[in-house]
Every structure is written in C-alpha cells, then in structure tokens.
Design a protein around this motif. Structure first.
Motif, PDB file in Angstrom:
ATOM      1  N   ALA A  97      -8.140  -8.018 -27.798  1.00  0.00           N
ATOM      2  CA  ALA A  97      -8.876  -8.763 -26.844  1.00  0.00           C
ATOM      3  C   ALA A  97      -7.661  -9.775 -26.209  1.00  0.00           C
ATOM      4  CB  ALA A  97      -9.767  -9.779 -27.400  1.00  0.00           C
ATOM      5  N   ARG A 144     -11.449 -15.477 -27.053  1.00  0.00           N
ATOM      6  CA  ARG A 144     -11.839 -14.321 -27.501  1.00  0.00           C
ATOM      7  C   ARG A 144     -10.373 -13.779 -28.093  1.00  0.00           C
ATOM      8  NH1 ARG A 144     -15.037  -9.859 -24.135  1.00  0.00           N
ATOM      9  NH2 ARG A 144     -16.789 -11.518 -24.514  1.00  0.00           N
ATOM     10  N   ASP A 239     -16.171 -15.494 -24.079  1.00  0.00           N
ATOM     11  CA  ASP A 239     -17.567 -15.507 -24.664  1.00  0.00           C
ATOM     12  C   ASP A 239     -18.536 -16.604 -23.982  1.00  0.00           C
ATOM     13  OD1 ASP A 239     -16.980 -13.424 -26.254  1.00  0.00           O
ATOM     14  OD2 ASP A 239     -16.030 -14.841 -27.793  1.00  0.00           O
TER      15      ASP A 239
END
Ligand SMILES: [Zn+2]
Length: 397
Positions: A97, A144, A239
C-alpha cells in the motif's frame, strides 16, 4: 558476528527517527524521514547540521563498501522525506500500500526521489538481507500500509514500532504483532512516544478523538447545517478519505475532490470518486461537501462566508506553520469558524505503556517524541528496563 545498532536521528523530535543495524558490510536503515528541511537548503548543509542522518556515503559522492538497504514503515514525510536526497541508487523496501501511494505521489510530482529503488516487502513475510532477517507487520496508524518492523540477526531480535495507535479502527493488528513479540522475548524495542510530547494542561484541554468519532461528528455536522461544508483533510490518509465519502453519502451529500485528491484516491482503489464542479455546488450548496487544499483557499471566495470549515489534519496542520495564520485570517475575514475535526495517528500515553509492558522487551528505547524522558519514566514505573540513547550512539549486540 556482532550487530551494531546506531541511533542516527529523531531521538527527541516527533519523526525523523532513523536507526541503522549493521553487520560487516550489510547495513539496514529505518526509517528515512526528515522533520523540516527548507527546499532551498543544500544537501551538504542538511548533512552538516544533522537534519539528515549521518550517513554521508548516501548523500554525497563519497564511496563506501557498505551495502545499504532502506526500510520505510509508512509514507509520512517524517519517515521518508530524506529519500529525495539520495545520491546513489538504493533499494527502499515498503509495504504494497505504501508503494502504491508512493507511485501515484511520484506521478503527481509530489514525491521525487530518482535514486530510491522502491521494492515491496509483503507483511509477515521474512526477507533476508545479508545475515539479517526483516519482517514487516501491519499496524494501525493514520497511513494505509503502515508497519512495525522486526529485525533478527540469528541471535537477537530488534523491533522498530513505527508510528502506532490502539484506539484506531484496527487495534487487532497491533495486538497481533505485540503478541508475537512477547512470545519472542525480544532484545530491543524502539517505541514511539509522540503523545508524551505535550504538557498535562494541553491533554486535559483536548478531548481525544478517534477515526470513528471523526465520522460520527462529521455526520452530525452535515445534518445540522444547511449550507456548503468544506473539509481540509490530508491526502495520504486514504482510509479516512474513503470513510468521509461514505459518511457524506449516508447523510445525503456528495464529497467533491480536487484533481490531486481524486487521482490519489482512484489510484488507491477508492470507487466512485467525484471531482469538483463549482457550477453544481453553487446551484445546490447544501447537497455537497467540498475538499479544499490551502493552495486553493480562494476558490471559496464565491461563497461569501456561507460555508462551514472543518479542519481534518490537512495542511497547514498547526500554528507552527506560517500558512496557518493565513488560513485563520481568511476564515476570520469571512466570519467562518475554523472547526477542528481530526484524530491522532498516535497512541495515548497509557496505551503506549500497556503496549511496552505487553511486549516486555529486555530493553525499550523511547523516541519519536519531544519528551522521550517522560515516556521512559512512565515505562520504568511499571518495571521496564528503558534506555535513552544519545544521537549517534551505538549499542553492540
Ligand atoms: Zn512519525
């Protein structure tokens, strides 16, 4: 062969913490951030004044027979901002990520480190570098792909906590790696202490918000107001951006994002991201939430002060940034209140104590804090062996 653990930077600052693990000519460096480095300052000066870690062969044309690998726990500037100063091609490992985010930030020109060769290390998949074994564990922070990192030399186990919190959406991730470390009786635990930085007075004044309470409060504000709502979040907290978009829809509004945010969100897999269309917003302001970056503050001129402004950990983050006064002055002139609606990515002091107690390392080092000695004191009170190294100090194992 012995392992040298050297503390290169960030011992009493929030971020910019750098440690190296060396055995023979194998050198692992983690993280690789800088706290604050004005763009116009030459690299040599940043090296000389200690802003950059004392690894001259990485930042100059000085030769070295060290084989260096860099590891980045997460993609905040205070953990990776030094990559752009690298002068030789160097492998830089991060989670998938983080690598995805890094790629889109590079495409947008936000990040540019021509000598950083980005490589992915999957979570909980040990990889060998010389005689060192390195493992990333997924953790909970406001980025993330954030990781805690374990290093083993065949005899000893060392752990860099990275940045971590326990009241985020995924405490189970932190508990999982803490359980594994507890079992392993680790030798050295480097633990962040951000939330120990502030005085007791500041702490009682501010109520602790979480990612979950941010969404609840956001929904409530959308219900209470019948005008445009403007948000200023941070583009790397994917997020939260995704959660905000979902919350807005649940409350009958659509968030419109600027080009940069929309590009990042789409690249990170967020579905159905809509870009700003001012005509639509002006026609029906209470149907929308608009994300606004400080650089585009004057886009809001057209609303003549008829909007709610929610500061959600975007730039400028706080009073220490001169742009913050500008933002405040603009809102004052428009008779709009700056409402803070953010949450910390860092564990509460009592959670850090419980985490360190649970891990129960032979030795815990506190850093990534303005007051590492305060964290050290709290940990010693519960019987832990804590060490406060000085900058440049080496521990030999
Ligand atoms: Zn940090």
């Amino acid at each position: 062969m012995s392992t040298q653990v050297q503390f290169l930077n960030g011992l009493n600052t929030i971020g910019g913490n750098v440690v190296s693990f060396t055995q023979g000519n194998t050198r692992l460096v983690m993280d690789f951030g800088v706290n604050f480095a004005p763009a116009e300052t030459p690299t040599g000066d940043l090296l000389a004044d200690g802003t950059l870690p004392a690894l001259p062969d990485l930042f100059t044309d000085v030769d070295s027979d060290m084989a260096t690998t860099i590891f980045v726990s997460h993609l905040h500037l205070d953990h990776m901002g030094a990559l752009k100063y690298l002068t030789k091609p160097t492998d830089v490992y991060m989670s998938q990520a983080s690598a995805d985010l890094y790629q889109v930030l590079t495409e947008l020109g936000t990040e540019s480190a021509p000598n950083a060769t980005i490589k992915v290390i999957p979570f909980e998949t040990p990889m060998m570098f010389g005689d060192f074994e390195v493992t990333f564990f997924e953790t909970d922070h406001d980025a993330r792909g954030a990781a805690a990192i374990r290093v083993r030399d065949g005899v000893h186990t060392f752990v860099h906590s990275g940045d971590v919190r326990l009241d985020g959406p995924h405490p189970e991730r932190v508990n999982h790696w803490a359980d594994i470390l507890r079992e392993a009786h680790i030798d050295l635990f480097l633990l962040e202490g951000t939330e120990f930085s502030f005085d007791a007075d500041d702490e009682t004044e501010h109520v602790r918000h979480t990612e979950m309470s941010v969404q609840q409060d956001f929904g409530q504000i959308l219900d209470e107001h019948h005008q445009l709502v403007v948000i200023n979040p941070y583009e790397r907290n994917i997020d939260r951006l995704e959660a905000l978009q979902n919350t807005a829809r649940l409350h009958g509004r659509e968030i419109l994002w600027d080009k940069q945010f929309a590009t990042i969100m789409r690249a990170m897999g967020v579905a159905d991201v809509k870009e700003i269309d001012w005509e639509a917003v002006v026609a029906d302001p209470n149907h929308y939430v608009v994300q606004n970056h400080f650089n585009q503050l004057h886009d809001l001129d057209q609303f003549d002060g008829q909007f709610v402004y929610l500061h959600m950990n975007g730039e400028p983050l706080g009073e220490y940034d001169p742009r913050f006064a500008e933002l405040q002055a603009y809102l004052d002139a428009n008779h709009v209140e700056l409402q803070r609606l953010g949450a910390s990515g860092h564990a509460k002091p009592e959670d850090l104590v419980s985490l360190a107690q649970h891990v129960n390392a032979q030795k815990t080092v506190t850093w990534h804090s303005f007051k590492p000695e305060k964290e050290a004191e709290a940990l010693r009170k519960v019987g832990l062996n804590v060490y406060l190294p000085t900058k440049g100090e080496t521990l030999v194992y």
